[in-house]
Design a protein around this motif. Structure first.
Motif, mmCIF file in Angstrom:
data_model
loop_
_atom_site.group_PDB
_atom_site.id
_atom_site.type_symbol
_atom_site.label_atom_id
_atom_site.label_comp_id
_atom_site.label_asym_id
_atom_site.label_seq_id
_atom_site.Cartn_x
_atom_site.Cartn_y
_atom_site.Cartn_z
ATOM 1 N N ASN A 81 -12.818 12.919 14.141
ATOM 2 C CA ASN A 81 -13.077 12.750 11.862
ATOM 3 C C ASN A 81 -10.750 12.889 12.516
ATOM 4 O OD1 ASN A 81 -13.087 15.609 13.702
ATOM 5 N ND2 ASN A 81 -12.654 16.326 11.653
ATOM 6 N N VAL A 82 -10.119 12.170 13.202
ATOM 7 C CA VAL A 82 -8.774 12.321 13.266
ATOM 8 C C VAL A 82 -8.166 10.588 12.788
ATOM 9 C CG1 VAL A 82 -6.089 12.408 14.037
ATOM 10 C CG2 VAL A 82 -8.143 14.092 14.900
ATOM 11 N N LYS A 83 -7.281 11.067 11.638
ATOM 12 C CA LYS A 83 -6.943 9.495 10.942
ATOM 13 C C LYS A 83 -4.990 9.680 11.222
ATOM 14 C CE LYS A 83 -6.530 7.787 6.011
ATOM 15 N NZ LYS A 83 -7.334 7.649 4.905
ATOM 16 N N VAL A 84 -5.181 8.968 11.310
ATOM 17 C CA VAL A 84 -4.075 8.588 11.817
ATOM 18 C C VAL A 84 -3.226 7.164 10.731
ATOM 19 C CG1 VAL A 84 -1.504 7.513 13.472
ATOM 20 C CG2 VAL A 84 -3.756 8.531 14.369
ATOM 21 N N GLU A 85 -1.447 7.726 10.182
ATOM 22 C CA GLU A 85 -1.234 6.723 9.610
ATOM 23 C C GLU A 85 0.583 6.897 9.390
ATOM 24 O OE1 GLU A 85 -4.091 4.804 5.805
ATOM 25 O OE2 GLU A 85 -3.697 7.965 5.291
ATOM 26 N N THR A 86 0.970 6.007 8.968
ATOM 27 C CA THR A 86 2.811 5.702 8.470
ATOM 28 C C THR A 86 2.154 6.699 6.619
ATOM 29 O OG1 THR A 86 2.603 3.858 7.387
ATOM 30 C CG2 THR A 86 2.653 3.931 9.699
ATOM 31 N N TYR A 87 3.525 7.362 6.584
ATOM 32 C CA TYR A 87 3.376 8.116 5.125
ATOM 33 C C TYR A 87 3.255 6.762 3.640
ATOM 34 C CZ TYR A 87 7.937 8.116 3.751
ATOM 35 O OH TYR A 87 9.958 8.256 3.775
ATOM 36 N N HIS A 88 3.916 5.772 4.268
ATOM 37 C CA HIS A 88 3.326 4.432 3.592
ATOM 38 C C HIS A 88 2.203 4.100 3.332
ATOM 39 C CE1 HIS A 88 7.692 4.537 4.667
ATOM 40 N NE2 HIS A 88 7.979 4.293 3.001
ATOM 41 N N GLN A 89 1.564 4.179 4.138
ATOM 42 C CA GLN A 89 0.237 3.806 4.157
ATOM 43 C C GLN A 89 -0.904 4.598 3.635
ATOM 44 O OE1 GLN A 89 -0.167 3.450 9.049
ATOM 45 N NE2 GLN A 89 -0.376 1.434 8.207
ATOM 46 N N VAL A 91 0.211 7.239 1.225
ATOM 47 C CA VAL A 91 0.543 6.685 -0.291
ATOM 48 C C VAL A 91 -0.592 5.511 -1.024
ATOM 49 C CG1 VAL A 91 2.063 6.520 -2.402
ATOM 50 C CG2 VAL A 91 2.773 8.104 -0.251
ATOM 51 N N ASN A 92 -0.488 4.411 -0.168
ATOM 52 C CA ASN A 92 -1.277 3.095 -0.628
ATOM 53 C C ASN A 92 -2.822 3.192 -0.661
ATOM 54 O OD1 ASN A 92 0.374 0.400 -1.511
ATOM 55 N ND2 ASN A 92 1.346 1.596 0.629
ATOM 56 N N ASP A 93 -2.747 4.122 0.715
ATOM 57 C CA ASP A 93 -4.855 4.791 0.282
ATOM 58 C C ASP A 93 -5.308 5.024 -0.753
ATOM 59 O OD1 ASP A 93 -4.598 2.694 2.556
ATOM 60 O OD2 ASP A 93 -4.715 4.144 4.044
ATOM 61 N N MET A 94 -3.996 6.590 -0.400
ATOM 62 C CA MET A 94 -4.718 7.772 -1.707
ATOM 63 C C MET A 94 -4.533 6.522 -3.118
ATOM 64 S SD MET A 94 -5.021 10.843 -0.482
ATOM 65 C CE MET A 94 -4.672 11.573 -1.560
ATOM 66 N N TYR A 95 -3.714 6.020 -3.354
ATOM 67 C CA TYR A 95 -3.687 5.759 -4.672
ATOM 68 C C TYR A 95 -5.457 4.216 -4.810
ATOM 69 C CZ TYR A 95 -0.354 7.272 -7.375
ATOM 70 O OH TYR A 95 1.214 8.233 -8.156
ATOM 71 N N ARG A 96 -5.993 3.726 -3.496
ATOM 72 C CA ARG A 96 -6.380 2.968 -3.320
ATOM 73 C C ARG A 96 -8.420 4.121 -4.252
ATOM 74 N NH1 ARG A 96 -5.912 1.022 1.275
ATOM 75 N NH2 ARG A 96 -3.953 -0.460 0.686
ATOM 76 N N TYR A 98 -8.505 6.791 -4.848
ATOM 77 C CA TYR A 98 -8.382 7.206 -5.490
ATOM 78 C C TYR A 98 -8.518 6.610 -7.115
ATOM 79 C CZ TYR A 98 -9.062 11.846 -3.069
ATOM 80 O OH TYR A 98 -9.752 12.684 -3.057
ATOM 81 N N ARG A 99 -8.379 5.723 -7.025
ATOM 82 C CA ARG A 99 -7.984 4.099 -8.551
ATOM 83 C C ARG A 99 -6.521 5.342 -9.588
ATOM 84 N NH1 ARG A 99 -14.387 2.560 -9.371
ATOM 85 N NH2 ARG A 99 -15.035 2.381 -7.098
ATOM 86 N N LEU A 100 -6.312 5.134 -8.456
ATOM 87 C CA LEU A 100 -5.020 5.839 -9.127
ATOM 88 C C LEU A 100 -4.063 4.807 -10.203
ATOM 89 C CD1 LEU A 100 -3.841 8.886 -7.675
ATOM 90 C CD2 LEU A 100 -4.864 8.743 -9.817
ATOM 91 N N GLY A 101 -4.103 3.467 -9.479
ATOM 92 C CA GLY A 101 -3.339 2.292 -10.386
ATOM 93 C C GLY A 101 -2.257 1.731 -9.268
ATOM 94 N N TYR A 102 -0.584 1.857 -10.302
ATOM 95 C CA TYR A 102 -0.086 0.844 -9.636
ATOM 96 C C TYR A 102 0.987 2.777 -9.555
ATOM 97 C CZ TYR A 102 -0.458 -3.456 -11.104
ATOM 98 O OH TYR A 102 -0.848 -4.749 -11.233
#
Length: 369
Positions: A81-89, A91-96, A98-102
């Motif tokens: 259950n470990v997720k590895v990402e760059t912080y740019h990725q 942010v993009n994943d969070m907005y996708r 939670y359907r937060l738009g742009y």
């Protein structure tokens, strides 16, 4: 360059102390290159994943190559259950998700952290633990957001490795996490003593962590003036003699593609060559052996048996003097055993980082060829 996580018997007492820090608290860990920050980050991710098996453990890093390197290590140790990402990725994943738009950005196309913090404020605690490697290159606003989204956090940090201007320092991280003082890693387990001593010439604040591992001096090789072919042939000769080892080549980002193309022609087909260039589809698979070509902005957190630094006298200047020197410092601390520097001219060039004056002043620290 596969990754093998060292077992407990191979770790120092201070590293074991870091591993055993409670997962249910926030921590800031300060350590110079080679002190084991990335290893400690992986261990803590594994512990958190076992303790909180029903909740995500998030590992965040600054650049894509380090993310891929850590992903290989996490997958190899079967952390579920470990997720590895760059912080740019992230942010993009969070907005996708939670359907937060742009994603809000400023006029320079940078993340608008104030607006992002507002839009993520109602999500709540979604992570059991957040582990940040190379936290000195993270915006302090992002640390504050993650603090609200996670039960607890561990930040691994080294101000001398900051390659982005105006990001997080140790004091900011301590204030954000409400930690009394950082834990410190003090021994260098990566570099030989000659490589560590050379790196001290480019360390802006204090001394690098000590090493007592014997080894050969770094080698500096004179190339025909502004002759890329001569330089690449010399690099190819070294690679041919060391095909079984992991080799990293770090260069200016504009030279990554040309270096790759030239070496591909000069090296036999049984030598695997990969490159990473920012903002392209080129990626590196760290489960494969061979040569990895990276830029000064994408080398963070990585290590190789041998490192080659072409055009060492022609490193492009970026931002302020501290960041420029930090990039050099990080580059010369990537090798485990051998470091090769290639240069055209001993005289510093206008618009380039002055790497040569320190070497000329301390000529005996390197083997001149």
């Amino acid at each position: 360059m596969g990754f093998k996580l060292p077992n407990g018997g191979d770790l120092s007492e201070e590293q074991l102390d870091i591993i055993n820090l409670p997962i249910t608290r926030d921590w800031v860990i300060k350590g110079a290159p080679g002190t084991g920050k990335t290893v400690m980050a992986i261990y803590r991710a594994g512990q958190a994943s076992q303790i909180f098996s029903g909740k995500t453990v998030l590992m965040l890093v600054f650049n894509n190559p380090l993310m891929r390197f850590l992903s290989t290590a996490v997958q190899g140790n079967y952390y579920k259950n470990v997720k590895v990402e760059t912080y740019h990725q992230w942010v993009n994943d969070m907005y996708r998700e939670y359907r937060l738009g742009y994603i809000p950005k400023d006029r320079n196309d940078n993340f608008n952290w104030t607006a992002i913090a507002t839009e993520l404020s109602g999500i709540g605690k979604i992570y059991a633990h957040v582990i940040i490697d190379e936290a000195q290159d993270f915006p302090i606003e992002l640390l504050k957001i993650l603090k609200r989204l996670s039960d607890n956090m561990t930040c691994f940090i080294d101000p001398n490795q900051a390659v982005e201007e105006g990001k997080t320092n140790v004091f900011d991280a301590i204030k954000t996490l409400c930690v009394e003082s950082p834990y410190k890693l003090t021994r260098n387990f990566r570099n030989t003593k000659p490589i560590r001593d050379l790196s001290a010439l480019y360390c802006k604040d204090g001394e690098p962590a000590a090493s007592d591992v014997p080894g050969r001096k770094p080698i500096i090789i004179k190339c025909a003036s502004r002759d890329f072919d001569d330089q690449n042939r010399k690099m190819a000769d070294i690679i041919k003699r060391n095909k079984e080892k992991s080799i990293g080549i770090i260069t200016n980002w504009k030279a990554v593609s040309n270096t790759y193309a030239s070496l591909r022609k000069l090296l036999p087909s049984d030598v695997t060559i990969q490159m990473h260039k920012p903002k392209t589809q080129n990626t590196i698979d760290f489960s494969k052996p061979g040569v990895k070509i990276l830029s000064y902005g994408t080398m963070k957190g990585l290590e190789f048996d041998i490192v080659l630094l072409p055009m060492f006298d022609k490193i492009e200047m970026k931002e302020n003097d501290t960041v420029n020197m930090n990039r050099v410092y990080v580059a010369v601390t990537r090798p485990i055993n051998e470091l090769y520097l290639f240069y055209w001219n001993e005289i510093p060039s206008l618009g380039k980082v002055d790497t040569m004056t320190a070497l000329i002043t301390h000529r005996s620290m390197v083997d001149w060829r």
